[in-house]
Design a protein around this motif. Sequence first.
Motif, PDB file in Angstrom:
ATOM      1  N   TRP A  30      -6.191 -14.879 -10.473  1.00  0.00           N
ATOM      2  CA  TRP A  30      -7.252 -15.529  -9.714  1.00  0.00           C
ATOM      3  C   TRP A  30      -8.579 -15.363 -10.456  1.00  0.00           C
ATOM      4  N   LEU A  78      -7.255 -17.914   0.623  1.00  0.00           N
ATOM      5  CA  LEU A  78      -6.952 -19.053  -0.239  1.00  0.00           C
ATOM      6  C   LEU A  78      -5.520 -18.906  -0.738  1.00  0.00           C
ATOM      7  N   ARG A  79      -4.861 -20.045  -0.970  1.00  0.00           N
ATOM      8  CA  ARG A  79      -3.444 -20.017  -1.318  1.00  0.00           C
ATOM      9  C   ARG A  79      -3.163 -20.731  -2.626  1.00  0.00           C
ATOM     10  N   CYS A  80      -2.090 -20.281  -3.289  1.00  0.00           N
ATOM     11  CA  CYS A  80      -1.753 -20.824  -4.605  1.00  0.00           C
ATOM     12  C   CYS A  80      -0.240 -20.821  -4.794  1.00  0.00           C
ATOM     13  N   CYS A  90      -6.909 -20.605  -9.364  1.00  0.00           N
ATOM     14  CA  CYS A  90      -5.661 -19.873  -9.531  1.00  0.00           C
ATOM     15  C   CYS A  90      -5.032 -20.353 -10.836  1.00  0.00           C
ATOM     16  N   GLY A 142      -4.913 -24.399 -11.470  1.00  0.00           N
ATOM     17  CA  GLY A 142      -4.935 -25.376 -10.394  1.00  0.00           C
ATOM     18  C   GLY A 142      -6.302 -26.024 -10.313  1.00  0.00           C
ATOM     19  N   GLU A 198      -1.828 -15.325  -2.479  1.00  0.00           N
ATOM     20  CA  GLU A 198      -3.014 -15.502  -1.638  1.00  0.00           C
ATOM     21  C   GLU A 198      -4.148 -14.647  -2.165  1.00  0.00           C
ATOM     22  N   SER A 241       4.379 -17.336  -5.102  1.00  0.00           N
ATOM     23  CA  SER A 241       3.110 -17.856  -4.599  1.00  0.00           C
ATOM     24  C   SER A 241       2.177 -16.693  -4.274  1.00  0.00           C
ATOM     25  N   THR A 275     -10.282 -24.086  -5.274  1.00  0.00           N
ATOM     26  CA  THR A 275     -10.814 -24.208  -3.918  1.00  0.00           C
ATOM     27  C   THR A 275     -12.316 -24.011  -4.004  1.00  0.00           C
ATOM     28  N   GLN A 298      -3.220 -25.545  -5.193  1.00  0.00           N
ATOM     29  CA  GLN A 298      -4.070 -24.654  -4.421  1.00  0.00           C
ATOM     30  C   GLN A 298      -4.482 -25.334  -3.119  1.00  0.00           C
ATOM     31  N   SER A 299      -4.653 -24.501  -2.086  1.00  0.00           N
ATOM     32  CA  SER A 299      -5.147 -25.030  -0.816  1.00  0.00           C
ATOM     33  C   SER A 299      -6.027 -23.974  -0.137  1.00  0.00           C
TER      34      SER A 299
END
Lengths: 113, 109
Positions: free
Chosen positions: A34, A21-23, A91, A105, A75, A73, A108, A6-7
Amino acid sequence: DAGVTQSPTHLIKTRGQQVTLRCSPKSGHDTVSWYQQALGQGPQFIFQYYEEEERQRGNFPDRFSGHQFPNYSSELNVNALLLGDSALYLCASSRRGVLQPQHFGDGTRLSIL
Amino acid sequence: GQQVMQIPQYQHVQEGEDFTTYCNSSTTLSNIQWYKQRPGGHPVFLIQLVKSGEVKKQKRLTFQFGEAKKNSSLHITATQTTDVGTYFCAGAESYIPTFGRGTSLIVHP
């Protein structure tokens, strides 16, 4: 074999802003879910994506939206941020199927000022 | 809507003592999963129970699913300091998993 990534790891926003947010799911997994986890609480289900479509949704307003890409992936987008949106966003990925074990993950951490 | 209650919220034990956390649902569940979250970490899947009355063991951990599929328990025998963390149950009535609030286990050496 990479797990769920995750980022970003941390994010600070102000009220009214928007965030993405990304996964990236674990290798071999095609389903992404999520969750929002407030301090001292269990994870709360936001929604789940499979085959690039939202399949299930928890009790969250439309300000929360998402997307899944062909590479699985995903978001999470949150609009019009409120102070109460401050939480850890997790995520989780899994194989498709009825409630398969989920791999989470690191999350965030979102702080709203 | 579906509610999953978990008790106790916290449990302090001396190393070597046993520990049990209980999970109760307001509705009949399709299955139940258990996760462990270490402080500062993310939930890690432990086990899934599907059948009524099912009992599964993992070393010192014993998991049970009630006959009515509305409750479950996790029992740890002879706790160790490595058992520290928050244990969550997650039950599903349909396809949406509902997590309990968790039981935080604190083990004193």
